[in-house]
Design a protein around this motif. Structure first.
Motif, PDB file in Angstrom:
ATOM      1  N   CYS A 278       0.713  -1.351   0.016  1.00 22.49           N
ATOM      2  CA  CYS A 278      -0.246   0.075  -0.098  1.00 22.49           C
ATOM      3  C   CYS A 278       0.893   1.445   0.033  1.00 22.49           C
ATOM      4  O   CYS A 278       0.414   2.282   0.054  1.00 22.49           O
ATOM      5  CB  CYS A 278      -1.024   0.119   1.095  1.00 22.49           C
ATOM      6  SG  CYS A 278      -0.240  -0.016   2.842  1.00 22.49           S
ATOM      7  N   LYS A 279       2.002   1.222  -0.082  1.00 20.49           N
ATOM      8  CA  LYS A 279       2.992   2.356  -0.228  1.00 20.49           C
ATOM      9  C   LYS A 279       4.257   1.965  -0.927  1.00 20.49           C
ATOM     10  O   LYS A 279       4.721   0.736  -0.872  1.00 20.49           O
ATOM     11  CB  LYS A 279       3.240   2.784   1.268  1.00 20.49           C
ATOM     12  CG  LYS A 279       4.226   4.086   1.292  1.00 20.49           C
ATOM     13  CD  LYS A 279       4.474   4.210   2.895  1.00 20.49           C
ATOM     14  CE  LYS A 279       5.446   5.775   2.807  1.00 20.49           C
ATOM     15  NZ  LYS A 279       5.405   6.089   4.243  1.00 20.49           N
ATOM     16  N   ASP A 280       4.903   2.591  -1.559  1.00 18.32           N
ATOM     17  CA  ASP A 280       6.052   2.743  -2.441  1.00 18.32           C
ATOM     18  C   ASP A 280       7.251   1.794  -1.548  1.00 18.32           C
ATOM     19  O   ASP A 280       7.605   2.646  -0.461  1.00 18.32           O
ATOM     20  CB  ASP A 280       6.739   3.625  -3.189  1.00 18.32           C
ATOM     21  CG  ASP A 280       5.753   3.897  -4.434  1.00 18.32           C
ATOM     22  OD1 ASP A 280       5.119   2.969  -5.045  1.00 18.32           O
ATOM     23  OD2 ASP A 280       5.529   5.113  -4.894  1.00 18.32           O
ATOM     24  N   PRO A 281       7.887   0.758  -1.989  1.00 14.49           N
ATOM     25  CA  PRO A 281       8.823   0.212  -0.930  1.00 14.49           C
ATOM     26  C   PRO A 281      10.131   0.994  -1.000  1.00 14.49           C
ATOM     27  O   PRO A 281      10.183   1.827  -1.976  1.00 14.49           O
ATOM     28  CB  PRO A 281       9.196  -1.341  -1.389  1.00 14.49           C
ATOM     29  CG  PRO A 281       7.928  -1.641  -2.593  1.00 14.49           C
ATOM     30  CD  PRO A 281       7.419  -0.337  -2.811  1.00 14.49           C
ATOM     31  N   VAL A 282      10.720   1.215   0.246  1.00 16.72           N
ATOM     32  CA  VAL A 282      11.778   2.086   0.239  1.00 16.72           C
ATOM     33  C   VAL A 282      13.147   1.171   0.496  1.00 16.72           C
ATOM     34  O   VAL A 282      13.302   0.343   1.407  1.00 16.72           O
ATOM     35  CB  VAL A 282      11.710   3.126   1.393  1.00 16.72           C
ATOM     36  CG1 VAL A 282      12.985   3.889   1.591  1.00 16.72           C
ATOM     37  CG2 VAL A 282      10.620   3.988   1.079  1.00 16.72           C
ATOM     38  N   TYR A 283      13.937   1.407  -0.661  1.00 16.09           N
ATOM     39  CA  TYR A 283      15.177   0.471  -0.440  1.00 16.09           C
ATOM     40  C   TYR A 283      16.319   1.407   0.062  1.00 16.09           C
ATOM     41  O   TYR A 283      16.372   2.571  -0.064  1.00 16.09           O
ATOM     42  CB  TYR A 283      15.667   0.032  -1.764  1.00 16.09           C
ATOM     43  CG  TYR A 283      16.968  -0.843  -1.984  1.00 16.09           C
ATOM     44  CD1 TYR A 283      17.485  -2.034  -1.848  1.00 16.09           C
ATOM     45  CD2 TYR A 283      18.095   0.041  -2.390  1.00 16.09           C
ATOM     46  CE1 TYR A 283      18.410  -2.524  -1.914  1.00 16.09           C
ATOM     47  CE2 TYR A 283      19.218  -0.755  -2.524  1.00 16.09           C
ATOM     48  CZ  TYR A 283      19.549  -1.905  -2.016  1.00 16.09           C
ATOM     49  OH  TYR A 283      20.559  -2.491  -2.317  1.00 16.09           O
ATOM     50  N   ARG A 284      17.250   0.681   0.765  1.00 16.06           N
ATOM     51  CA  ARG A 284      18.336   1.408   1.438  1.00 16.06           C
ATOM     52  C   ARG A 284      19.418   0.628   1.867  1.00 16.06           C
ATOM     53  O   ARG A 284      19.268  -0.714   1.925  1.00 16.06           O
ATOM     54  CB  ARG A 284      17.732   2.404   2.649  1.00 16.06           C
ATOM     55  CG  ARG A 284      17.221   1.628   3.826  1.00 16.06           C
ATOM     56  CD  ARG A 284      16.378   2.491   4.670  1.00 16.06           C
ATOM     57  NE  ARG A 284      15.531   1.689   5.488  1.00 16.06           N
ATOM     58  CZ  ARG A 284      15.727   1.281   6.905  1.00 16.06           C
ATOM     59  NH1 ARG A 284      17.164   1.312   7.199  1.00 16.06           N
ATOM     60  NH2 ARG A 284      15.170   0.536   7.408  1.00 16.06           N
ATOM     61  N   THR A 285      20.543   1.184   2.384  1.00 19.55           N
ATOM     62  CA  THR A 285      21.601   0.325   2.674  1.00 19.55           C
ATOM     63  C   THR A 285      22.202   0.928   4.092  1.00 19.55           C
ATOM     64  O   THR A 285      22.180   2.168   4.129  1.00 19.55           O
ATOM     65  CB  THR A 285      22.736   0.241   1.814  1.00 19.55           C
ATOM     66  OG1 THR A 285      23.125   1.489   1.480  1.00 19.55           O
ATOM     67  CG2 THR A 285      22.456  -0.064   0.303  1.00 19.55           C
TER      68      THR A 285
ATOM     69  N   ILE B 122       2.643  -0.610  -5.783  1.00 21.43           N
ATOM     70  CA  ILE B 122       1.418  -0.649  -4.834  1.00 21.43           C
ATOM     71  C   ILE B 122       0.307  -1.388  -5.438  1.00 21.43           C
ATOM     72  O   ILE B 122       0.243  -1.050  -6.806  1.00 21.43           O
ATOM     73  CB  ILE B 122       1.215   1.007  -4.799  1.00 21.43           C
ATOM     74  CG1 ILE B 122       2.174   1.604  -4.068  1.00 21.43           C
ATOM     75  CG2 ILE B 122      -0.489   1.274  -4.168  1.00 21.43           C
ATOM     76  CD1 ILE B 122       1.994   3.367  -4.154  1.00 21.43           C
ATOM     77  N   GLY B 123      -0.223  -2.072  -4.749  1.00 14.87           N
ATOM     78  CA  GLY B 123      -1.432  -2.951  -5.211  1.00 14.87           C
ATOM     79  C   GLY B 123      -1.021  -4.281  -5.353  1.00 14.87           C
ATOM     80  O   GLY B 123      -1.970  -5.363  -5.200  1.00 14.87           O
ATOM     81  N   GLN B 124       0.227  -4.494  -5.326  1.00 14.95           N
ATOM     82  CA  GLN B 124       0.519  -5.929  -5.487  1.00 14.95           C
ATOM     83  C   GLN B 124       0.323  -7.034  -4.336  1.00 14.95           C
ATOM     84  O   GLN B 124       0.522  -6.502  -3.215  1.00 14.95           O
ATOM     85  CB  GLN B 124       1.980  -6.381  -5.975  1.00 14.95           C
ATOM     86  CG  GLN B 124       2.113  -5.855  -7.460  1.00 14.95           C
ATOM     87  CD  GLN B 124       3.625  -6.294  -7.915  1.00 14.95           C
ATOM     88  OE1 GLN B 124       4.600  -5.727  -7.389  1.00 14.95           O
ATOM     89  NE2 GLN B 124       4.066  -6.659  -9.062  1.00 14.95           N
TER      90      GLN B 124
END
Length: 220
Positions: free
Chosen positions: A119-126, A167-169
């Motif tokens: 329900c929200k764009d995933p946030v990728y980080r290191t 979003i929505g997957q």
């Protein structure tokens, strides 16, 4: 339908009760109370997890602080107004509880399975040490047209995989509930230490037409 929705959100915890009962709210004359559990990790650390239970499942007048319990239920979210803003609160809603002896903790003491939607764009980080992490906010359906919004965190290869989600997957995740302390800074003189709760993912699956009918259910 209700049974399917319930199976979309499954939690099993074994740990030590470390607080007394505290009144939370009442619904149609049924009182609900909170307490905290210490749930061990594989390391020497523990997760401190909040639990919500009906007075119909336990004798509220008799404290179980210090006892070891086996809890099964769901991970739920609630919104609370704080300072004019909504704050997402997470707790384990108990459906079953039983008392244990400490030495009988023989299986995974912290298990969660969720079937829901991004329900929200995933946030990728290191991290500063180069560890890959992707944060996911998962909406999990609940009866009566409600949903729980569960923060999840994936690591390494799973983090790279989750970074492509939209979003929505529809996805399924397996893992454990973890707690972590963080500091909320309001100004130079007002810094508050809080505890955040999230699902640490060990396995993740994108639901497709081929596997959509598959269901996961915890078996003791």
């Amino acid at each position: 339908m209700t049974d399917k929705i319930i199976r979309n959100n499954q939690v099993s915890l074994i740990g030590k009760v470390v607080s007394g009962f505290k009144f939370s709210h009442e619904v149609f004359g049924e009182g609900f109370y909170t307490f905290d559990m210490e749930v061990p990790r594989l390391s020497d650390a523990v997760d401190l997890i909040p639990v919500l239970i009906s007075e119909r499942l336990v004798d509220i007048d008799n404290s179980i602080e210090g006892e070891f319990v086996d809890v099964k239920g769901q991970f739920r979210s609630y919104n609370r107004q704080e300072g004019g803003r909504n704050r997402l609160l997470l707790t384990v809603f108990v459906r079953e509880i039983s008392m244990l002896e400490e030495e009988k903790i023989s299986r995974n003491p912290n298990y969660i399975y969720l079937d829901g939607y991004i329900c929200k764009d995933p946030v990728y980080r290191t991290t500063p040490f180069g560890r890959e992490i992707t944060d996911i906010l998962l909406a999990v359906n609940r009866p009566y047209n409600k949903s729980d919004y569960i923060p999840c965190i994936s690591w390494g290869r799973n983090a790279r995989y989750a970074d492509d989600f939209k979003i929505g997957q529809h996805i399924r995740v397996w893992g454990r509930i973890q707690s972590r302390e963080y500091q909320k800074k309001f100004n130079e003189d007002n810094i508050i230490t809080r505890v955040a709760y999230e699902v640490s993912i060990s396995k993740i699956e994108l639901v497709t037409e081929e596997n959509e009918d598959c269901q996961e259910e915890y078996v003791d």
